[in-house]
Design an enzyme around this catalytic site. Structure first.
Site, PDB file in Angstrom:
ATOM      1  N   LEU A 127      22.328  -4.537  16.897  1.00  0.00           N
ATOM      2  CA  LEU A 127      23.182  -3.496  17.482  1.00  0.00           C
ATOM      3  C   LEU A 127      22.629  -2.098  17.210  1.00  0.00           C
ATOM      4  CD1 LEU A 127      26.717  -5.053  16.960  1.00  0.00           C
ATOM      5  CD2 LEU A 127      25.111  -5.332  18.842  1.00  0.00           C
ATOM      6  N   HIS A 149      40.791  21.191   6.170  1.00  0.00           N
ATOM      7  CA  HIS A 149      41.054  21.225   7.615  1.00  0.00           C
ATOM      8  C   HIS A 149      40.125  22.242   8.281  1.00  0.00           C
ATOM      9  CE1 HIS A 149      43.209  21.224  11.390  1.00  0.00           C
ATOM     10  NE2 HIS A 149      43.157  22.550  11.360  1.00  0.00           N
ATOM     11  N   GLY A 184       0.814  -1.224   0.000  1.00  0.00           N
ATOM     12  CA  GLY A 184       0.000   0.000   0.000  1.00  0.00           C
ATOM     13  C   GLY A 184       0.838   1.262   0.000  1.00  0.00           C
ATOM     14  N   THR A 233      10.965  -8.661  -4.886  1.00  0.00           N
ATOM     15  CA  THR A 233      10.029  -8.812  -3.762  1.00  0.00           C
ATOM     16  C   THR A 233      10.710  -8.757  -2.392  1.00  0.00           C
ATOM     17  OG1 THR A 233      10.148 -11.176  -4.203  1.00  0.00           O
ATOM     18  CG2 THR A 233       8.221 -10.022  -5.037  1.00  0.00           C
TER      19      THR A 233
HETATM   20  P1  FAD Z   1      12.259  -4.669  -0.092  1.00  0.00           P
HETATM   21  O1  FAD Z   1      12.674  -3.340   0.371  1.00  0.00           O
HETATM   22  O2  FAD Z   1      11.962  -5.717   0.908  1.00  0.00           O
HETATM   23  O3  FAD Z   1      10.989  -4.418  -1.015  1.00  0.00           O
HETATM   24  C1  FAD Z   1      10.246  -5.454  -1.572  1.00  0.00           C
HETATM   25  C2  FAD Z   1       8.802  -5.005  -1.687  1.00  0.00           C
HETATM   26  O4  FAD Z   1       8.102  -5.984  -2.445  1.00  0.00           O
HETATM   27  C3  FAD Z   1       8.082  -4.912  -0.347  1.00  0.00           C
HETATM   28  O5  FAD Z   1       7.549  -3.618  -0.178  1.00  0.00           O
HETATM   29  C4  FAD Z   1       6.969  -5.959  -0.428  1.00  0.00           C
HETATM   30  O6  FAD Z   1       5.763  -5.491   0.163  1.00  0.00           O
HETATM   31  C5  FAD Z   1       6.795  -6.097  -1.931  1.00  0.00           C
HETATM   32  N1  FAD Z   1       6.289  -7.416  -2.334  1.00  0.00           N
HETATM   33  C6  FAD Z   1       6.711  -8.638  -1.916  1.00  0.00           C
HETATM   34  N2  FAD Z   1       6.041  -9.612  -2.569  1.00  0.00           N
HETATM   35  C7  FAD Z   1       5.182  -8.979  -3.411  1.00  0.00           C
HETATM   36  C8  FAD Z   1       4.251  -9.436  -4.372  1.00  0.00           C
HETATM   37  N3  FAD Z   1       4.074 -10.733  -4.613  1.00  0.00           N
HETATM   38  N4  FAD Z   1       3.541  -8.520  -5.068  1.00  0.00           N
HETATM   39  C9  FAD Z   1       3.707  -7.184  -4.868  1.00  0.00           C
HETATM   40  N5  FAD Z   1       4.603  -6.705  -3.979  1.00  0.00           N
HETATM   41  C10 FAD Z   1       5.337  -7.583  -3.275  1.00  0.00           C
HETATM   42  N6  FAD Z   1      19.831  -1.480   4.252  1.00  0.00           N
HETATM   43  C11 FAD Z   1      20.701  -0.481   4.051  1.00  0.00           C
HETATM   44  O7  FAD Z   1      21.353  -0.424   2.994  1.00  0.00           O
HETATM   45  N7  FAD Z   1      20.891   0.489   4.996  1.00  0.00           N
HETATM   46  C12 FAD Z   1      20.224   0.476   6.164  1.00  0.00           C
HETATM   47  O8  FAD Z   1      20.412   1.371   6.991  1.00  0.00           O
HETATM   48  C13 FAD Z   1      19.305  -0.564   6.409  1.00  0.00           C
HETATM   49  N8  FAD Z   1      18.612  -0.605   7.557  1.00  0.00           N
HETATM   50  C14 FAD Z   1      17.701  -1.607   7.750  1.00  0.00           C
HETATM   51  C15 FAD Z   1      17.015  -1.638   8.961  1.00  0.00           C
HETATM   52  C16 FAD Z   1      16.105  -2.633   9.189  1.00  0.00           C
HETATM   53  C17 FAD Z   1      15.359  -2.656  10.493  1.00  0.00           C
HETATM   54  C18 FAD Z   1      15.845  -3.616   8.192  1.00  0.00           C
HETATM   55  C19 FAD Z   1      14.817  -4.685   8.407  1.00  0.00           C
HETATM   56  C20 FAD Z   1      16.529  -3.596   6.984  1.00  0.00           C
HETATM   57  C21 FAD Z   1      17.471  -2.596   6.763  1.00  0.00           C
HETATM   58  N9  FAD Z   1      18.207  -2.532   5.591  1.00  0.00           N
HETATM   59  C22 FAD Z   1      19.125  -1.546   5.389  1.00  0.00           C
HETATM   60  C23 FAD Z   1      18.023  -3.522   4.516  1.00  0.00           C
HETATM   61  C24 FAD Z   1      17.155  -2.931   3.389  1.00  0.00           C
HETATM   62  O9  FAD Z   1      15.921  -2.530   3.926  1.00  0.00           O
HETATM   63  C25 FAD Z   1      16.949  -3.966   2.301  1.00  0.00           C
HETATM   64  O10 FAD Z   1      18.199  -4.469   1.857  1.00  0.00           O
HETATM   65  C26 FAD Z   1      16.235  -3.343   1.118  1.00  0.00           C
HETATM   66  O11 FAD Z   1      14.995  -2.809   1.493  1.00  0.00           O
HETATM   67  C27 FAD Z   1      16.036  -4.384   0.008  1.00  0.00           C
HETATM   68  O12 FAD Z   1      15.358  -3.815  -1.053  1.00  0.00           O
HETATM   69  P2  FAD Z   1      14.445  -4.704  -2.023  1.00  0.00           P
HETATM   70  O13 FAD Z   1      13.858  -3.759  -3.005  1.00  0.00           O
HETATM   71  O14 FAD Z   1      15.212  -5.855  -2.527  1.00  0.00           O
HETATM   72  O15 FAD Z   1      13.318  -5.316  -1.095  1.00  0.00           O
END
Ligand code: FAD
Ligand code: NAI
Length: 466
Positions: A188, A445, A37, A145
């Site tokens: 951490l 600096h 959403g 995803t």
């Molecule tokens: P995601 O961000 O997980 O996005 C995937 C999206 O796909 C989701 O919104 C999900 O709802 C959607 N989805 C899944 N299946 C379907 C489907 N079948 N149909 C439609 N939509 C779907 N990384 C950093 O680099 N720096 C940070 O400081 C950092 N801090 C973090 C802190 C926390 C608490 C967590 C949990 C993670 C953190 N990360 C950080 C990791 C980072 O969030 C992920 O590596 C990043 O979001 C991955 O991106 P992505 O697009 O692969 O997946």
């Protein structure tokens, strides 16, 4: 009638939304399907952004409580309004997720709020969040995803007493005692935030060190800093069970052959994340997974099916937002006949505690394992004027350079603003710089960046300020 797209992106996180924007910029008719959403994925909604908001607020509170007086600023008694802090965090998150919707409009990306799954190799079924359903066809389909939380066997995350990172980002009050299972990045960072807000934090970690995969010297130094700040650790400890009780929960773990219990108001379980593949109906498109349940891809992000690609947390590699973004751009360029590429040797990794930890390239352990001879240049922030001015002089910069040709192979920093400092080093490594190139570059600096220059000078055993 089924609508046809050039590119269908499933998932609107940093991998997916960036890929969709780039694909559209390159002239493809592009749609991005997102089920939660709001856009931005784990990163914007329940990851990077809310955690950094909390870490920032907690550090401000901690400094006001513990450090202002030292420099002559009196505040009187401080009070903490957790609900207001959370509202501020939400405002930032909402602003940023709405910002991506704006970027989609600007770049003519179609945004569908719904859950996508494969009907066949080129057709995706969408269950829209308004309850309707439809199918679309795509020449290229990108799976982005992401990943989601994992838990221990028989441990139910209720997001109140036993929480994942998502619950830990949304606590209603500061817990008196918080137990963190897993001394990795989430444990951490979030443990540190709640500790600075006043919680007693104990970390139970299975291995004998924290931040596994980081350079060992940095991990050890960071561990000592956190201990000095008040965080307690049980290393080489295996959690066997978490039981609910009337006040909170009891964590049962085994260490050196003996069983121990700790009571907590809140237990944070953060022992890694798993790829989101269930619900995609991969079998309808015959897309294969690897042995760890992630989507299997070749070095051009292509799955075993020729028009289907995968990027980000759902594939192998570090689970980092910027890695997902780079892959998103690369795949959009590859399907456009360009040369999209990600240099996995130069992906910075940052832990946003205070002080921060940042690294890029190889650790000493990795170089030793590959039998690459190297020189080390180290410089402590204690000898850096800006770190002294700001009273944040803990930690050091460590540069590892090839003994044969002085090429920078890895940089590891624990210290103030390490996450920003590492950018210079990542750029240097992309350009194949030597430590001498960095040492001969004029750094302003007084800045923290002078510690980087001095570490580069130290590779050749000629630092000036040490
Ligand atoms: P995601 O961000 O997980 O996005 C995937 C999206 O796909 C989701 O919104 C999900 O709802 C959607 N989805 C899944 N299946 C379907 C489907 N079948 N149909 C439609 N939509 C779907 N990384 C950093 O680099 N720096 C940070 O400081 C950092 N801090 C973090 C802190 C926390 C608490 C967590 C949990 C993670 C953190 N990360 C950080 C990791 C980072 O969030 C992920 O590596 C990043 O979001 C991955 O991106 P992505 O697009 O692969 O997946
Ligand atoms: P992690 O892999 O960083 O750490 C998990 C830790 O839990 C490991 O040290 C592991 O040894 C330990 N562990 C596993 N099972 C255990 C058990 N039964 N008992 C005790 N300890 C156990 O995973 P984490 O912290 O959940 O983070 C997931 C991912 O999110 C990370 O891989 C990271 O890439 C990403 N992330 C990145 C951030 C950043 O870049 N600043 C911030 C937060 C998350």
């Amino acid at each position: 009638m089924i609508e046809n797209f050039d590119v269908i992106v499933i998932g609107g996180g940093p991998g997916g939304y960036v890929c969709a924007i780039r694909a559209s910029q390159l002239g493809h008719k592009t749609v991005c399907i997102e089920s939660r959403g709001s856009l931005g994925g784990t990163c914007l909604n329940v990851g990077c952004i809310p955690s950094k908001s909390l870490l920032h607020s907690a550090e401000m509170y901690y400094k006001a409580n513990n450090e202002f007086d030292k420099i002559g600023i009196s505040t009187g008694e401080l009070s903490l309004d957790v609900s207001k802090m959370m509202k501020h965090k939400l405002k930032t998150v909402n602003g940023l997720t709405k910002g991506i919707e704006f970027l989609f409009k600007k770049n003519k990306v179609t945004y569908i709020k719904g859950h996508g799954s494969f009907l066949s190799k080129d057709t995706v079924n969408i269950k829209n969040i308004d309850g309707t359903e439809n199918n679309i066809k795509g020449k290229h389909i990108i799976i982005a995803t992401g990943s989601s939380i994992t838990t221990l066997p028989n441990v139910n995350i209720d997001e109140k007493k036993i929480v994942s990172s998502t619950g830990a980002l949304d606590l209603k009050k500061v817990p008196k005692r918080m137990v963190v299972i897993g001394g990795g990045v989430i444990g951490l960072e979030l443990g540190s935030a709640w500790m600075k807000l006043g919680a007693d934090v104990e970390v139970v970690e299975y291995l004998d060190h924290v931040l596994t995969g980081m350079d060992k010297e940095v991990s050890e130094s960071f561990y000592k800093i956190l201990k000095k700040q008040g965080m307690k650790f049980h290393l080489s400890a295996k959690v066997n069970a978490i039981r609910n009780n009337s006040d909170g929960a009891i964590v049962e773990f085994e260490k050196n052959g003996s069983n121990q219990n700790i009571n907590a108001d809140v237990v944070l379980v953060c022992i890694g994340r798993k790829a989101n593949t269930s619900g995609l109906k991969l079998e309808n498109a015959q897309v294969e997974k690897d042995s760890k349940g992630r989507i299997k891809i070749d070095k051009h992000f292509k799955t075993n099916v020729k028009n289907i690609y995968a990027i980000g947390d759902v594939v192998a590699g570090p689970m980092l937002a910027h890695k997902a973004e780079e892959e998103g751009i690369a795949v959009a360029e590859i399907i456009s006949g360009k040369f999209g590429h990600v240099n996995y040797n130069v992906i910075p990794n940052v832990v946003y505690t205070h002080p921060e930890v940042a690294s890029v390239g190889k650790s000493e352990e990795e170089l030793k394992k590959s039998m690459i001879e190297y020189n080390v240049g180290k410089f402590p922030f204690m000898a850096n004027s800006k770190a002294k001015v700001n009273d944040v002089a803990e930690g050091f910069v460590k540069i590892l350079a090839d003994k044969k040709n002085d090429k920078v192979l890895g940089v590891h920093i624990v210290g103030p603003d390490a996450g920003n400092l590492i950018a210079e080093l990542a750029l240097a490594m992309e350009f194949g710089a030597s430590s001498e190139d960095i040492a001969r570059t004029c750094h302003a600096h007084p800045t923290l960046t002078e510690a980087v220059k001095e570490a580069a000078l130290a590779v050749d055993k000629r630092p000036i300020h040490m």
